[in-house]
Design a protein around this motif. Structure first.
Motif, PDB file in Angstrom:
ATOM      1  N   VAL A   1       0.816  -1.217   0.000  1.00  0.00           N
ATOM      2  CA  VAL A   1       0.000   0.000   0.000  1.00  0.00           C
ATOM      3  C   VAL A   1       0.850   1.268   0.000  1.00  0.00           C
ATOM      4  O   VAL A   1       0.344   2.342  -0.293  1.00  0.00           O
TER       5      VAL A   1
ATOM      6  N   LYS B   1       2.202   3.191  -4.840  1.00  0.00           N
ATOM      7  CA  LYS B   1       0.943   3.354  -5.572  1.00  0.00           C
ATOM      8  C   LYS B   1       0.733   2.278  -6.644  1.00  0.00           C
ATOM      9  O   LYS B   1      -0.331   1.679  -6.728  1.00  0.00           O
ATOM     10  N   LYS B   2       1.754   2.025  -7.460  1.00  0.00           N
ATOM     11  CA  LYS B   2       1.614   1.058  -8.550  1.00  0.00           C
ATOM     12  C   LYS B   2       1.444  -0.373  -8.051  1.00  0.00           C
ATOM     13  O   LYS B   2       0.981  -1.233  -8.778  1.00  0.00           O
TER      14      LYS B   2
ATOM     15  N   SER C   1      -0.185  -1.128  -5.107  1.00  0.00           N
ATOM     16  CA  SER C   1      -1.213  -1.169  -4.067  1.00  0.00           C
ATOM     17  C   SER C   1      -2.575  -1.662  -4.549  1.00  0.00           C
ATOM     18  O   SER C   1      -3.449  -1.961  -3.738  1.00  0.00           O
ATOM     19  N   VAL C   2      -2.764  -1.772  -5.852  1.00  0.00           N
ATOM     20  CA  VAL C   2      -4.084  -2.127  -6.396  1.00  0.00           C
ATOM     21  C   VAL C   2      -4.616  -3.448  -5.841  1.00  0.00           C
ATOM     22  O   VAL C   2      -5.766  -3.507  -5.390  1.00  0.00           O
TER      23      VAL C   2
ATOM     24  N   LYS D   1      -5.860  -2.970  -2.298  1.00  0.00           N
ATOM     25  CA  LYS D   1      -7.036  -2.087  -2.243  1.00  0.00           C
ATOM     26  C   LYS D   1      -8.305  -2.807  -2.715  1.00  0.00           C
ATOM     27  O   LYS D   1      -9.413  -2.400  -2.374  1.00  0.00           O
TER      28      LYS D   1
END
Length: 76
Positions: free
Chosen positions: A18, A21-22, A24-25, A28
């Protein structure tokens, strides 16, 4: 002690970070996946942990650079 229903749930390991960003999908997505598929146990996991403690037939959700749509890999 886990009841037999929980022990028999399909387990899907979810990799991601997390803080990146790249990457963390997948993490999430866990709340959405849990709501849509309550019969499956989605487990956030660091890929450096002992994967084989979850068995030999692993189900994993992860992300990778350069892939622009979902892919299913079946490695036997």
């Amino acid at each position: 002690m886990l009841n037999s229903a929980m022990e028999n749930k399909i387990k899907v390991l979810v990799f991601g970070n997390v803080l990146v960003k790249k990457d963390s999908v997948p993490v999430k997505l866990i709340p959405v996946l849990k709501e849509k598929f309550p019969e499956i146990d989605f487990i956030e996991l660091d890929p450096t942990e002992d994967l084989f403690s979850y068995g030999r037939n692993l189900k994993i959700i992860d992300s990778a650079k350069g892939i622009n749509k979902a892919r299913l890999l079946n490695l036997k």
